[in-house]
Design a protein around this motif. Structure first.
Motif, mmCIF file in Angstrom:
data_model
loop_
_atom_site.group_PDB
_atom_site.id
_atom_site.type_symbol
_atom_site.label_atom_id
_atom_site.label_comp_id
_atom_site.label_asym_id
_atom_site.label_seq_id
_atom_site.Cartn_x
_atom_site.Cartn_y
_atom_site.Cartn_z
ATOM 1 N N UNK A 105 23.399 -24.240 43.808
ATOM 2 C CA UNK A 105 24.333 -23.116 43.761
ATOM 3 C C UNK A 105 25.018 -23.043 42.397
ATOM 4 N N UNK A 106 25.310 -21.825 41.985
ATOM 5 C CA UNK A 106 26.052 -21.562 40.746
ATOM 6 C C UNK A 106 27.446 -21.067 41.112
ATOM 7 N N UNK A 107 28.444 -21.409 40.289
ATOM 8 C CA UNK A 107 29.814 -20.996 40.566
ATOM 9 C C UNK A 107 30.419 -20.281 39.369
ATOM 10 N N UNK A 126 27.509 -31.236 39.795
ATOM 11 C CA UNK A 126 26.210 -30.769 39.328
ATOM 12 C C UNK A 126 25.974 -29.283 39.436
ATOM 13 N N UNK A 127 27.011 -28.493 39.727
ATOM 14 C CA UNK A 127 26.855 -27.047 39.813
ATOM 15 C C UNK A 127 27.135 -26.407 38.455
ATOM 16 N N UNK A 128 26.344 -25.419 38.114
ATOM 17 C CA UNK A 128 26.649 -24.650 36.913
ATOM 18 C C UNK A 128 27.934 -23.865 37.177
ATOM 19 N N UNK A 129 28.921 -24.067 36.310
ATOM 20 C CA UNK A 129 30.242 -23.478 36.547
ATOM 21 C C UNK A 129 30.713 -22.771 35.282
ATOM 22 N N UNK A 130 31.217 -21.554 35.443
ATOM 23 C CA UNK A 130 31.774 -20.788 34.339
ATOM 24 C C UNK A 130 33.201 -20.390 34.690
ATOM 25 N N UNK A 168 32.098 -24.536 30.604
ATOM 26 C CA UNK A 168 31.636 -23.259 30.087
ATOM 27 C C UNK A 168 32.702 -22.211 30.405
ATOM 28 N N UNK A 169 33.138 -21.471 29.402
ATOM 29 C CA UNK A 169 34.236 -20.531 29.595
ATOM 30 C C UNK A 169 33.893 -19.196 28.961
ATOM 31 N N UNK A 178 31.539 -10.415 32.156
ATOM 32 C CA UNK A 178 30.655 -11.497 32.618
ATOM 33 C C UNK A 178 29.862 -11.078 33.848
ATOM 34 N N UNK A 179 30.514 -10.427 34.816
ATOM 35 C CA UNK A 179 29.847 -10.069 36.064
ATOM 36 C C UNK A 179 28.920 -8.866 35.927
ATOM 37 N N UNK A 180 28.972 -8.158 34.791
ATOM 38 C CA UNK A 180 28.249 -6.886 34.671
ATOM 39 C C UNK A 180 26.833 -7.026 34.135
#
Length: 357
Positions: A147-149, A169-173, A191-192, A198-200
């Protein structure tokens, strides 16, 4: 366990919300702990900006004194009857609205306290109280491998959620509109992203996660557009999309088939048993829903994450400020500075406080 027979009362300072939009400092008298309670001489307390600024605004002009704060750490001064697992002299982190308040001396239900590991700075341990909220939010999300967050809001809880997600271990932004908050998140190795775009973006299939996507909404204010954009982003992944609310915000949701099979959840507080005085004092037990924990368990899990280095309070840029500067601190927090919270210090690591005759 030590009896409270003959334990003298103590006087100490306490921050309260009242007439002004900034806190007042009052002097209070704290007697021996009652059944199921610990009395703690505070070394540090942590400001929870979202909650405390909300109550400062809400209580302004009422003339009523509402004690502020719910995250404290220090040394046990006295142990009440019926308490198991604690002794005078233990270093502890303590939580609880109306109990672990900003003050030199606090009385807290023992199930809202955990012993701090040897070698851990009490100023790091005090962060475990808000981290328990982040642990609970992660449980509510039900993340699976792959899962990505995305975490909206680089405030205190948002940064804690993102650190836990990354450690698992989740990809997180982390997303925030303020560049200084984005830089603070990047300073934690996260990651920021700054801005609303970002959502578009439309990703290629190879860029999508193997699992689903989960968005943690950790901001405040009106969030209708953000929620809608987050739902669209989460829905583009192959797995189940989820939104988890954590902050104080409002949003209108237009439910329709276009949302897909979207799970919307809210993570309130920090686990089963919180704000349950009977449980907190050991008089009754509670059972957490499957996949979640009690407040006591989540507080311990948060301490463990700090000890393991998954949560790094020392890198979160939290200023340590004497309680005497409280009004200055809250005035600055109203402007959302780069640092997400402030730690109050109490001098000589919590052994201050006068004994009354």
């Amino acid at each position: 366990m030590t009896s409270t027979t003959g334990t003298p009362a103590l006087t100490s300072r306490r921050l309260v919300a009242g007439e002004r939009a900034l806190p007042d400092t009052v002097t209070v008298r704290t007697g021996p702990p009652a059944r199921g309670e610990l009395r703690v001489r505070a070394a540090y307390s942590l400001v929870s900006p979202g909650t405390e600024l909300h109550y400062l605004d809400r209580w302004a002009g009422t003339g009523e004194g509402l004690p502020l704060g719910y995250c404290s750490a220090g040394v046990v001064d006295a142990v009440g009857p019926g308490v198991a697992g604690f002794s005078v002299g233990d270093r502890v982190t303590a939580m609880g609205w109306g109990e672990a308040v900003h003050g030199d001396v606090v009385t807290v239900a023992y199930r809202l306290c955990r012993r701090v590991p040897d070698g851990m700075d009490l100023a790091d341990a005090v962060v475990a109280n808000l981290a328990a909220t982040a642990v609970h939010a992660m449980d509510r999300a039900g993340l699976r491998p792959g899962d990505e967050t995305a975490v909206v809001g680089a405030g205190m809880v948002g940064l804690l959620v993102a650190q836990i997600a990354a450690a698992r271990g989740h990809r997180a932004t982390v997303l925030d509109l303020r560049p200084e908050r984005v830089r603070a998140a990047a300073g934690l190795g996260l990651t920021a992203h700054s801005g609303r775009d970002f959502f578009d973006g439309e990703e290629k299939a190879a860029e999508l996660p193997e699992g689903g996507r989960c968005v943690f909404l950790c901001g405040t204010g009106e969030a209708g557009e953000t929620l809608a954009a987050a739902a669209r982003w989460a829905g583009r992944a192959p797995g189940r999309p989820r939104l988890v609310g954590v902050g104080r915000f409002s949003a209108r949701v237009d439910f329709s088939v276009e949302l897909g099979n979207l799970d919307i959840r809210y993570a309130a507080r920090c686990g089963a048993g919180y704000r349950d005085p009977s449980y907190a004092r050991g008089l009754t037990d509670v059972s957490a829903p499957e996949g979640e924990g009690t407040v006591t368990e989540n507080l311990q899990r948060a301490l463990d994450l700090i000890e393991q280095g998954a949560i790094r309070p020392a890198r979160m840029g939290l200023p340590r400020v004497p309680l005497e500067r409280a009004a200055e601190v809250y005035a600055e927090l109203h402007g959302r500075p780069a640092h997400p919270a402030v730690i109050f210090t109490y001098g000589n690591h919590g052994v201050a406080g006068r004994r009354e005759p």
